[in-house]
Design a protein around this motif. Structure first.
Motif, PDB file in Angstrom:
ATOM      1  N   TYR A 199      33.103  31.924  37.026  1.00 39.33           N
ATOM      2  CA  TYR A 199      33.928  32.906  36.298  1.00 39.33           C
ATOM      3  C   TYR A 199      35.377  32.424  36.129  1.00 39.33           C
ATOM      4  O   TYR A 199      35.669  31.708  35.191  1.00 39.33           O
ATOM      5  N   CYS A 200      36.256  32.797  37.039  1.00 37.90           N
ATOM      6  CA  CYS A 200      37.672  32.533  36.747  1.00 37.90           C
ATOM      7  C   CYS A 200      38.137  31.179  37.246  1.00 37.90           C
ATOM      8  O   CYS A 200      37.380  30.400  37.804  1.00 37.90           O
ATOM      9  N   VAL A 202      40.074  30.294  39.706  1.00 36.97           N
ATOM     10  CA  VAL A 202      40.393  30.059  41.118  1.00 36.97           C
ATOM     11  C   VAL A 202      39.484  28.964  41.682  1.00 36.97           C
ATOM     12  O   VAL A 202      39.919  28.109  42.448  1.00 36.97           O
ATOM     13  N   GLY A 203      38.208  28.981  41.282  1.00 42.55           N
ATOM     14  CA  GLY A 203      37.302  27.912  41.716  1.00 42.55           C
ATOM     15  C   GLY A 203      36.741  28.112  43.106  1.00 42.55           C
ATOM     16  O   GLY A 203      36.686  27.184  43.923  1.00 42.55           O
ATOM     17  N   CYS A 204      36.296  29.331  43.411  1.00 41.51           N
ATOM     18  CA  CYS A 204      35.751  29.608  44.730  1.00 41.51           C
ATOM     19  C   CYS A 204      34.463  28.826  44.966  1.00 41.51           C
ATOM     20  O   CYS A 204      33.657  28.638  44.056  1.00 41.51           O
ATOM     21  N   HIS A 241      42.450  37.597  39.925  1.00 39.04           N
ATOM     22  CA  HIS A 241      42.170  36.394  40.724  1.00 39.04           C
ATOM     23  C   HIS A 241      42.127  36.796  42.194  1.00 39.04           C
ATOM     24  O   HIS A 241      42.909  36.306  43.012  1.00 39.04           O
ATOM     25  N   PRO A 242      41.192  37.705  42.510  1.00 38.84           N
ATOM     26  CA  PRO A 242      41.241  38.348  43.828  1.00 38.84           C
ATOM     27  C   PRO A 242      41.178  37.362  44.993  1.00 38.84           C
ATOM     28  O   PRO A 242      41.886  37.539  45.979  1.00 38.84           O
ATOM     29  N   VAL A 243      40.351  36.345  44.877  1.00 40.05           N
ATOM     30  CA  VAL A 243      40.200  35.469  46.037  1.00 40.05           C
ATOM     31  C   VAL A 243      41.424  34.555  46.171  1.00 40.05           C
ATOM     32  O   VAL A 243      41.839  34.219  47.287  1.00 40.05           O
ATOM     33  N   LEU A 279      33.978  35.791  47.881  1.00 38.74           N
ATOM     34  CA  LEU A 279      33.754  35.872  46.436  1.00 38.74           C
ATOM     35  C   LEU A 279      34.198  37.267  46.017  1.00 38.74           C
ATOM     36  O   LEU A 279      34.037  38.222  46.769  1.00 38.74           O
ATOM     37  N   CYS A 280      34.744  37.387  44.828  1.00 37.57           N
ATOM     38  CA  CYS A 280      35.144  38.702  44.328  1.00 37.57           C
ATOM     39  C   CYS A 280      33.923  39.360  43.671  1.00 37.57           C
ATOM     40  O   CYS A 280      32.847  38.771  43.625  1.00 37.57           O
ATOM     41  N   LYS A 283      32.903  39.603  40.666  1.00 36.09           N
ATOM     42  CA  LYS A 283      32.242  38.762  39.658  1.00 36.09           C
ATOM     43  C   LYS A 283      31.517  37.605  40.336  1.00 36.09           C
ATOM     44  O   LYS A 283      30.344  37.357  40.065  1.00 36.09           O
ATOM     45  N   GLY A 284      32.219  36.907  41.212  1.00 43.97           N
ATOM     46  CA  GLY A 284      31.593  35.774  41.894  1.00 43.97           C
ATOM     47  C   GLY A 284      30.354  36.217  42.651  1.00 43.97           C
ATOM     48  O   GLY A 284      29.328  35.524  42.682  1.00 43.97           O
ATOM     49  N   CYS A 329      32.054  28.837  41.654  1.00 45.04           N
ATOM     50  CA  CYS A 329      31.943  30.070  40.876  1.00 45.04           C
ATOM     51  C   CYS A 329      32.216  29.792  39.389  1.00 45.04           C
ATOM     52  O   CYS A 329      33.177  29.109  39.050  1.00 45.04           O
TER      53      CYS A 329
HETATM   54  S1  SF4 Z   1      34.790  34.579  43.043  1.00 45.24           S
HETATM   55 FE1  SF4 Z   1      36.218  35.763  41.796  1.00 45.24          FE
HETATM   56  S2  SF4 Z   1      38.222  34.886  42.306  1.00 45.24           S
HETATM   57 FE2  SF4 Z   1      36.670  33.398  42.961  1.00 45.24          FE
HETATM   58  S3  SF4 Z   1      36.425  31.989  41.224  1.00 45.24           S
HETATM   59 FE3  SF4 Z   1      34.881  33.592  41.045  1.00 45.24          FE
HETATM   60  S4  SF4 Z   1      35.798  35.100  39.676  1.00 45.24           S
HETATM   61 FE4  SF4 Z   1      37.459  33.843  40.470  1.00 45.24          FE
END
Ligand code: SF4
Lengths: 867, 190
Positions: free
Chosen positions: B54-55, B57-59, A5-7, B86-87, B89-90, B52
């Protein structure tokens, strides 16, 4: 957290810049450890020993937050005289029924009153009728001095007394000095002026004692006064964009939207019974009838009325466990005929992959929806057993439909992130070709089924005939209007159809419709609140105008606890919500999580009912008595207090109790799901744990097809320490084969000091790290970690154990014809025959029950399962 | 070497001296070519607010669109969650939604078949609806033998939801429950 969960992790770094101490507890040294103040390498699966020792440290060094604990938790409640602890019974609690293989929780209850839990297994009970449960909550017996030996505080103290730093060393492989450093840092950073937070990723749930891991963290946080206060809490970092949403509006078997239980066969036979069994007489769940009636009005519209119980009898009933693994086991036995797989990839992401695929082979039809055919869609032509020639496509009868999905940029809709925040994503472009949203798919499937059943006189078809299913169709592709669906979820009054703005407006007389009561208000005033994007620089740090959080746009749950019993902030530094005596209401930075006009002095009169039972100091309003539960009198199937048990397959004998594993865990004793010995299996001497890497996502459906991500993280690998590499002759960059009795995989070896051998009870223990993203299709392929894992689960939530199990690792590649538990010439022997009938795998012996007709799962039953 | 005065200012070192930018991190770092470069997103007709996929966090994301095509997907600076980040993946979302891996037609594998066949979407939906009807009718359980209602089918199951929208999960639960399908599950239990 920095990896997965980098961000989100940027906020941990922000806290560090402001002086916070960052502690990372993980078997591996990761990017998170690299920037932490303290890294604690722990033996996978030993978390309760560690956390329990923190509880012991906090109590024995008097570091607990007395005023918080006395007023906001159930520390003072007196427990039934019949209760016996694991201290008395060598690892079991009172109520264990060895015949049934489950607990009778009667002796765990409060003295003088029975309560329903706010969550968990509400069907657990020992007396009827249940509408009475919590009715006499004001009669609960307490000892505010916390000295009565049968009060919760003393029971907790005694239960954890044996969890010493020395036990931490023996169970977790952590030196006492390191443990004490963590304990001191945590206690020094908790109290009036400071708070500490726990963050976990959901690997924490993937243990046979997963629920109890998190419960132990809750006990620590409640004792330190770290819940409901800014900078505190326990944060679950979840791994999918809307996994929180899919739990709130559950695509889960045991719930209806808003955490209402699914009707249980033989109990909830009509609406009256359903309400009687599921409402609580006290606390917020006393409002239960309003939520179910409003849901039924949303689903069946004008067809639902008081005369016909609002069509309650249209709902299907569950009997026992219908969770994922139970369903797959039933599938492998030929009981399930049709399967929808929507944006998930169980052939890679679920346990015992070869058993998953065996299930798929037994289906009549399978629908897979994804960006490209996944391993689940392609199981009939490129699975390992097909490549090996053990199974031929010409012999697999399953009819497979692959539907290409629309991306989030091609549809309107909301995701609920891990902090309960709903955020709307707008459609940017049209989906290409025949790609469509799930909304389109389900809506048009429903339309067709309504047509097919239109003239059916059969009562079984009435629910589908009477289903309210009118949504505006947009554009050439006839996409249903997502915002109309959101409006239905939000709810409206009847018959004037005005949007509701809060769940407090819901009624039980059929005058409101609401698809999910906790989401009521997300379209307040007819405006899509989830689409709000007021820039962060234009609002304060709580950011109430970005998206919408359930419930009631509240950003922190139980925030009443951020003020003292009189309603004043505990400290200026940790101010969040407070009682304003002038305005006579609660106010603050966030929406207060209590009845806004109820003064702190309010105490329920004797015999109070419903939400009147919540006193002016109670922060945990969903609980029957408004208190945080240090001890769970009801709701858990494996005991009222977390207790250290070893994983199903461990390298160690339980250092704390005679009872080795969680006695109530779910096992599937079947030929295609064999287990190792409970501990010290010489064939499988190493500990394995699975995990994600930053550059890939879950089972890979959204990452292994992307060249950018594959370039960053191109190949499957396993991580081992230099010591283990030396022991097993493994070379960095070379090949290794990792195996369990269920299967074997090969991978490149990464020899790294990120993994360290641990010394536990004088033995050197080695751990193997295995990322689980890869499998046999996509642009980056590799063997799947889940070929190794087993069907075995936590009893409370039926989540599997994949984060701690035993394996063998040898140098070199595997044979091209792979061994697998569920298929092939090397399939496992019959249960019990594994070792020529060696001693039992656990104490007490696991009894093999006659397999149920559906979803064979031997050994364990849920409370409600029918005989 | 013949002096070519027009080239002299193009020398980075010369530009740095001339502009009083000795470390070369200011305007002198531009060449005429790089000065003429424009961000791809400048061309966009509109920016669409997104999240986003993917995960958890909800960026925040901004989707830049031109002529019905996505030009790029970037982090949303306004988001109080992600502050524009964004990481990996994002940041790869652009490739997720525009990549060549995406299949755009419905594929069908008949029983005992050895290959995929393309079939029209409408027909595939018709076939699935009929499969559901038949399996449901064949496996219907109306009552338990003790007489209490079951009103369900254990012949059909569904898996998935954590990558989908709330509205999608809602319709899945609403339709499948009304069909009597109770074996509805998703990633939350894995
Ligand atoms: S950018 Fe990365 S940390 Fe942010 S929601 Fe997407 S997958 Fe998760």
């Amino acid at each position: 957290m920095a990896e997965c969960h980098p961000v989100g992790f940027q906020w941990v770094m922000e806290a560090k810049r402001r002086g916070a101490t960052i502690i990372h507890i993980d078997p591996r040294f990761t990017r998170t450890s690299a920037v932490s103040d303290i890294h604690v390498p722990i033996r996978a699966g030993s978390d309760i020993a560690f956390l329990g020792a923190l509880v012991n440290y906090i109590i024995s060094n008097d570091c607990w937050f007395r005023e918080y604990v006395v007023n906001y938790t159930n520390a003072s409640a007196l427990i039934s005289e019949d209760f016996q602890d694991t201290e008395d019974l060598d690892g079991l609690f009172s109520g264990w029924d060895p015949e049934k293989g489950q607990y009778d929780p009667k002796s765990w209850q409060y003295r003088g009153v029975e309560v329903s839990p706010a969550a968990g297994h509400r069907e657990m009970f020992s007396g009827e009728p249940r509408s009475e449960r919590g009715a006499s909550i004001t009669a609960e017996e307490h000892d505010p001095t916390l000295t009565d030996p049968k009060c919760v505080f003393q029971i907790v103290k005694r239960h954890y007394a044996r969890y010493t730093p020395e036990v931490v060393q023996q169970a977790c492989g952590i030196a006492p000095d390191l443990f004490l450093k963590v304990a001191r840092a945590l206690c020094d950073n908790s109290g009036l002026e400071r708070t500490s937070a726990f963050c976990y990723a959901v690997g924490w749930t993937q243990h046979t004692v997963g629920v109890q891991f998190i419960r132990t963290a809750a006990i620590v946080q409640l004792l330190l006064g770290n819940i409901g206060r800014p900078g505190g809490g326990i944060m679950a970092l979840r791994g999918h964009s809307s996994i929180q949403g899919s739990t709130d509006i559950p695509t889960l078997y045991n719930m209806l939207p808003g955490y209402l239980p699914m009707p249980k066969a033989s109990y909830d036979t009509d609406l009256e019974k359903y309400i009687e069994y599921n409402r609580s007489a006290s606390g917020w769940w006393s409002e239960f009838p309003k939520y179910i009636v409003s849901l039924l009005k949303a689903w069946y519209g004008n067809n639902a009325s008081a005369v016909n119980d609002y069509c309650y009898n249209y709902l299907p009933h569950i009997s026992g466990d219908h969770s994922h693994m139970v369903t797959v086991a039933a599938m492998a036995d030929g009981f399930v005929k049709g399967y929808f797989v929507l944006g998930e990839n169980p052939a890679v992401g679920s346990m015992n992959a070869s058993l998953q695929r065996k299930g798929l082979r037994k289906l009549e039809w399978l629908v897979v929806r994804d960006f490209a055919p996944t391993e689940t869609a392609e199981f009939w032509r490129s699975a390992p057993e097909v490549v090996a020639g053990d199974v031929k496509p010409e012999e697999i009868a399953t009819e497979v439909f692959f539907f290409p999905c629309a991306a989030h940029t091609e549809k309107d809709g909301s995701f609920t992130n891990t902090q309960r925040l709903l955020q709307w994503h707008h459609k940017a472009i049209e989906p290409p070709g025949d790609c469509r949203s799930e909304l389109h798919f389900v809506y048009h499937l429903g339309k067709r089924l309504k047509e097919l059943y239109r003239d059916s006189p059969d009562s079984k078809d009435h629910p589908i005939r009477d289903l309210a299913w009118n949504y505006r169709e947009i554009g050439e592709i006839q996409e249903p209007d997502a915002e109309e669906v959101l409006a239905e979820i939000n709810g409206h009054s009847l018959p004037d159809e005005k949007p509701l703005s809060a769940y407090t407006e819901l009624n039980e007389d059929g005058s409101t419709a609401c698809g999910c009561w906790i989401y009521c208000g997300c379209r307040k005033d007819g405006v899509n609140q989830t689409a709000r994007r007021t820039p962060k620089d234009e609002q304060d740090w709580v950011a109430l105008e970005w998206g919408w959080a359930w419930p009631a746009n509240r950003r922190m749950l139980y925030n009443r606890a951020s003020a003292d019993p009189e309603g004043k902030p505990w400290s200026q530094r940790k101010k969040y919500v407070w009682w304003d005596p002038e305005q006579k209401k609660w106010t603050g930075y966030d929406n207060p999580d209590c009845i806004a006009t109820r003064p702190p002095e309010y105490r329920p009169p004797e015999g109070a009912q419903g939400i009147d039972t919540l006193s002016g100091i109670d922060p945990f309003i969903m609980q029957a008595e408004g208190k945080g539960w240090l001890y769970d009198p009801s709701g858990l199937l494996d005991g009222p207090l977390p207790t250290h048990y070893e994983p199903q397959e461990s390298v160690l004998k339980n250092p704390l109790y005679g009872q080795q594993c969680n006695p109530a865990r779910l096992e599937w004793v079947r030929r295609d799901n064999p287990y190792h010995k409970a501990w010290g299996d010489p064939r499988y001497p190493f500990i394995a744990t699975t995990y994600r890497v930053t550059e890939h996502h879950t089972a890979g459906g959204m990452s292994r097809w992307l060249p950018w991500l594959n370039e960053l993280q191109p190949e499957m690998f396993v991580e081992v320490s230099p010591e283990l590499a030396g022991l097993r002759g493994l070379e960095n960059g070379g090949w290794a084969t990792v195996s369990t009795i269920r299967g074997e995989i090969e991978a490149r070896v990464l020899v790294t000091e990120r993994l360290q051998p641990l010394v536990v009870q004088g033995q050197v223990m080695h751990q193997v790290g295995i990322p689980y993203h890869w499998s046999y299709v996509g642009r980056s392929t590799g063997d799947a970690a889940n070929e190794l894992t087993a069907f075995v689960a936590d009893p409370n939530v039926s989540i599997e154990e994949s984060k701690a199990f035993s394996v063998q690792i040898v140098a070199g590649r595997r044979a091209s014809r792979r061994r697998a538990g569920a298929v092939g010439p090397l399939a496992a022997p019959e249960p019990g025959q594994e070792d020529g009938g060696e001693p039992s795998r656990d104490l007490p012996e696991v009894r093999t029950k006659k397999p149920a007709t559906h979803g064979e799962r031997s050994g364990r039953q849920q409370q409600t399962e029918e005989a | 070497m013949a002096a070519d005065s027009s080239k002299i200012p193009a020398w980075p070192a010369w530009r740095q001296l001339a502009n009083g930018d000795p470390v070369g991190l200011g305007a002198s770092a531009f060449s005429p070519r790089s000065r003429a470069l424009k961000a791809r997103i400048n061309e966009a007709d509109r920016a669409v607010g997104s999240v986003c996929p993917y995960c958890g966090v909800g960026c925040g994301q901004q989707v830049y669109v031109k002529d019905g095509k996505i030009l790029d997907i970037e982090g949303d600076y306004d988001s109080p969650i992600s502050r524009g980040c964004l990481c990996p993946k994002g940041a790869a979302t652009m490739q997720l939604v525009t990549g060549t891996h995406r299949v755009k037609t419905v594929l069908y594998r008949r029983p005992y078949g050895t290959r995929w066949e393309e079939i029209p979407l409408e027909r595939a939906l018709d076939l699935v609806a009929r499969r559901v009807q038949k399996t449901r009718d064949d496996t219907w359980e109306d009552q338990h033998e003790k007489g209490h209602p079951l009103r369900r089918t254990l012949g059909i199951a569904s898996l998935g939801g954590a990558t989908l929208d709330n509205e999608e999960n809602y319709l899945i639960k609403k339709l499948f429950s009304s069909l009597g399908v109770v074996q509805v599950e998703n990633q939350a239990r894995i």
